[in-house]
Every structure is written in structure tokens, then in C-alpha cells.
Design an enzyme around this catalytic site. Structure first.
Site, PDB file in Angstrom:
ATOM      1  N   HIS A   1      -1.498   0.113  -9.898  1.00 14.83           N
ATOM      2  CA  HIS A   1      -2.041  -0.862  -8.939  1.00 14.83           C
ATOM      3  C   HIS A   1      -2.601  -2.100  -9.658  1.00 14.83           C
ATOM      4  O   HIS A   1      -3.800  -2.384  -9.597  1.00 14.83           O
ATOM      5  CB  HIS A   1      -3.118  -0.215  -8.054  1.00 14.83           C
ATOM      6  CG  HIS A   1      -3.354  -0.951  -6.767  1.00 14.83           C
ATOM      7  ND1 HIS A   1      -3.806  -0.345  -5.627  1.00 14.83           N
ATOM      8  CD2 HIS A   1      -3.196  -2.263  -6.441  1.00 14.83           C
ATOM      9  CE1 HIS A   1      -3.928  -1.246  -4.651  1.00 14.83           C
ATOM     10  NE2 HIS A   1      -3.562  -2.422  -5.136  1.00 14.83           N
TER      11      HIS A   1
ATOM     12  N   ARG B   1       0.859  -1.186   0.000  1.00 13.44           N
ATOM     13  CA  ARG B   1       0.000   0.000   0.000  1.00 13.44           C
ATOM     14  C   ARG B   1       0.893   1.233   0.000  1.00 13.44           C
ATOM     15  O   ARG B   1       1.944   1.259   0.658  1.00 13.44           O
ATOM     16  CB  ARG B   1      -0.904   0.035   1.236  1.00 13.44           C
ATOM     17  CG  ARG B   1      -2.067  -0.931   1.203  1.00 13.44           C
ATOM     18  CD  ARG B   1      -3.113  -0.558   0.146  1.00 13.44           C
ATOM     19  NE  ARG B   1      -4.230  -1.481   0.154  1.00 13.44           N
ATOM     20  CZ  ARG B   1      -4.324  -2.582  -0.610  1.00 13.44           C
ATOM     21  NH1 ARG B   1      -3.352  -2.879  -1.463  1.00 13.44           N
ATOM     22  NH2 ARG B   1      -5.384  -3.353  -0.534  1.00 13.44           N
TER      23      ARG B   1
ATOM     24  N   GLU C   1      -4.169   7.257  -5.182  1.00  9.70           N
ATOM     25  CA  GLU C   1      -4.276   6.541  -6.456  1.00  9.70           C
ATOM     26  C   GLU C   1      -5.515   7.088  -7.152  1.00  9.70           C
ATOM     27  O   GLU C   1      -6.568   7.131  -6.534  1.00  9.70           O
ATOM     28  CB  GLU C   1      -4.423   5.044  -6.220  1.00  9.70           C
ATOM     29  CG  GLU C   1      -3.142   4.441  -5.662  1.00  9.70           C
ATOM     30  CD  GLU C   1      -3.212   2.944  -5.405  1.00  9.70           C
ATOM     31  OE1 GLU C   1      -4.227   2.327  -5.796  1.00  9.70           O
ATOM     32  OE2 GLU C   1      -2.285   2.406  -4.823  1.00  9.70           O
TER      33      GLU C   1
HETATM   34  C1  GLV Z   1      -4.935  -5.324  -3.826  1.00 11.18           C
HETATM   35  O1  GLV Z   1      -4.235  -4.394  -3.615  1.00 11.18           O
HETATM   36  C2  GLV Z   1      -5.378  -6.218  -2.800  1.00 11.18           C
HETATM   37  O2  GLV Z   1      -5.292  -5.875  -1.607  1.00 11.18           O
HETATM   38  O3  GLV Z   1      -5.855  -7.299  -3.138  1.00 11.18           O
END
Ligand code: GLV
Length: 329
Positions: A286, A238, A267
Site C-alpha cells: 500500500h 482498496r 493489510e
Molecule cells: C490511500 O490509500 C489513500 O486513500 O490516500
């Protein structure tokens, strides 16, 4: 008559949504769009819902949950659940579920893609060719860092961290790991070290810990200063684990060599954000879990979590199992 109403708050792969539709006791509302719902649209989806197949981009606070007391389960489409105030959900008897396991390899692959891209300047080299700057084979151009035989430090030795470590063996790397949980045990040739040693000795530092109050800005000015000037930082966890202002300075003044980020704060990042424009930073939108197989499996798992909780059964993956004893449906 339908016993349970569920809302799916974004377009996700059909597998899980079809599974929900196939349940005679479940009525499904879908927000069938690629972009997140507005706050009004989101609240409309939550209104009257018993369960929500929720997305990482929605923030479920106690205040939000208080407005929708019917909600008994948040089945998050993802392994991370920092978008949900779990303590608030637990206090209100709301089950919080996630989708671990099925995205482990996919996310580890993206960590490696970033590691290789940052080490060998892949994104920069692609831009160089596209811009028409490629004039010759250049003995001194685009020189990067080696990967084979180097040391990788894994921050957070859970499923994904372990998978990245296993892949590192193929590159004949020394693997160091650090984990906040005292129960986490190293495996096969992985050396557990303290955080400062990991930072000081690793050529690559790859972040795989959850984002919590404890890991907020874990990688800050002080941590970056302990890393090698040739080191590469990779983050597929994260964005909030890294103090981005500190990272921008470290990349700019040569404190570390490069970074590869699949996650940022916020994001998306704007195209003119320093981390996007810096030569030595590779930013992805991401996409850690974004393989067809992983996303299908996440969709199915989130739906199975949702169905199980609504039926009073134990779901495959629940974050706060204590609520199951108290949830009356
Ligand atoms: C993506 O970032 C997840 O947490 O699956």
C-alpha cells in the site's frame, strides 16, 4: 488557554504536524510511532479531542464516535475514507475531510509500476536473479505481455483514473473507461463503455473507484470470467473491490494472466498468503501515495482541513459539507 485539542494518531511527515503546533489556539497530542496505536492507545488519543488527524487503519463507526462526543472533525490522512462511517459522522455533526489531488500522480505512478511489473514479470525476474537461476540469455524465458499499443480499461474515472489514462497515451494505448457516476465525462480520446465491455476488451484493467457497499467485490468470479486470458488486473484503490478468493482461482487456473495489487484485504497480507506467493501476482505494501512530496502535501492538507473546521471555516476538502452549517464549536 488552548481552545482546541487535536490528536495525530500516527507518525506522519512533520510539515502538517509542525503547522498544527504553530497554531496558538491548538494543543497537539501525537502518537509518534510507525505502527498503529493499540485500541487502548487509540481511545486514549480520542479522549477529550476536538479534532483528529486520522489514519486509514482506524475505523470510525457511530459507536466509536458516540464514546468521544467532543470530536468535531476527522481529518483523514488520505484520499479514501472508507475507514469512516460518513453517514454516522454526518448524523453526529462530525466533519469528515480527506486529501485528494496531492497524491494523484503518485498513485497513478504506482498503478503503472504494477502494470509494467506484472506484464513484464519484473518482480519474478528480480527474484530469479537473486536466487542464482540466471544462467544465460534465454530466448524463451520470462516472456511477458506487451504494453505499447494495447487496451487499458479504467474502472472509476476520477482524478487518479484520469491520470492513469493520460499516462497511457505515452504508451500509445487505447483507453476505455467505466464510471458509476453519470456526471463523469470522458476526455480526449477516452471511450466510455459499459462494465462488461471494459472487462472483455481490455488487456489491462486498472481499478480506481472508491470502496463502497456498491463496489464491494465488484471484481468477482463473474467479472474475472469476462476478462481476456491474457489480461492483467491492477488495483491501487482498496482491497475490498476485489473478491480475493475469486482472484486466487483466476490467477491459478489461467482465467487471467497476472495481477498487480497495492491494496489487499487484510493489510498486511501474510508472507505465505497465496497472492503473495503466486508467481503471477505482484503485491506492494500500500505505497500508492508514498512519495516524499505527496506525503508532505497530504500532511499539510490534513492539518489545514483540521484547523479550518475547528475555527469554523470551510476546509479545503470536506466529504460531508452539510455538517458545516450545524457544527457549533
Ligand atoms: C490511500 O490509500 C489513500 O486513500 O490516500
Amino acid at each position: 488557554m488552548c481552545a482546541h485539542r487535536v490528536s495525530v494518531t500516527r507518525r506522519i511527515p512533520r510539515a502538517g504536524v509542525d503547522l498544527l503546533h504553530a497554531q496558538p489556539d491548538i494543543e497537539v497530542r501525537e502518537y509518534d510511532h510507525d505502527l498503529p496505536p493499540s485500541r487502548e492507545e487509540w481511545f486514549d488519543l480520542l479522549n477529550g479531542a476536538d479534532g483528529v488527524l486520522s489514519l486509514l487503519s482506524e475505523h470510525y463507526t457511530g459507536n466509536v464516535l458516540d464514546q468521544f462526543p467532543n470530536i468535531k472533525v476527522l481529518a483523514n490522512f488520505g484520499v479514501g475514507y472508507d475507514n469512516i462511517d460518513v453517514a454516522a459522522a454526518t448524523a453526529r455533526g462530525v466533519a469528515v475531510c480527506n486529501t485528494p489531488g496531492v497524491l494523484t500522480a503518485a498513485t497513478a505512478e504506482i498503478a503503472w509500476a504494477l502494470l509494467m511489473a506484472a506484464a513484464r514479470r519484473v518482480a519474478e525476474a528480480v527474484d530469479f536473479v537473486k536466487a542464482g537461476h540466471w544462467e544465460t540469455w534465454g530466448p524463451t524465458s520470462m516472456l511477458g505481455q506487451p504494453v505499447v499499443g494495447q487496451t487499458i480499461g479504467i474502472v472509476g474515472y476520477g482524478r487518479i483514473g484520469q491520470c492513469v489514462a493520460a499516462m497511457a497515451r505515452g504508451f500509445d494505448m487505447k483507453v476505455l473507461a467505466w464510471d458509476r457516476s453519470p456526471e463523469t465525462k470522458p476526455q480526449d480520446g477516452v471511450e466510455f463503455v459499459d462494465f462488461d465491455t471494459l472487462l472483455a476488451e481490455s488487456d489491462f484493467v486498472s481499478i480506481h473507484c472508491p470502496y463502497t457497499a456498491d463496489t464491494h467485490h465488484l471484481i468477482n468470479d463473474a467479472a474475472l470470467a469476462k476478462m481476456k486470458s491474457t489480461a492483467i488486473l491492477v488495483n491501487t484503490a482498496r482491497g475490498g473491490v476485489i473478491d480475493q478468493d475469486a482472484l486466487i482461482s483466476a490467477l491459478g487456473n489461467g482465467t487471467i494472466w497476472a495481477a498487480g495489487l497495492d491494496v489487499t484485504t487484510p493489510e498486511p497480507l501474510a508472507p505465505d498468503h497465496p497472492l503473495v506467493t503466486m508467481r503471477n501476482c505482484v503485491v506492494l505494501p500500500h505505497i500508492g501515495s508514498a512519495t516524499i512530496t505527496a506525503r508532505d502535501a497530504m500532511s499539510m492538507l490534513a492539518a489545514r482541513n483540521l484547523i479550518a473546521v475547528l475555527r469554523g471555516e470551510t476546509p479545503p476538502h470536506i466529504v460531508n459539507p452539510s455538517v458545516l452549517d450545524r457544527t457549533s464549536l
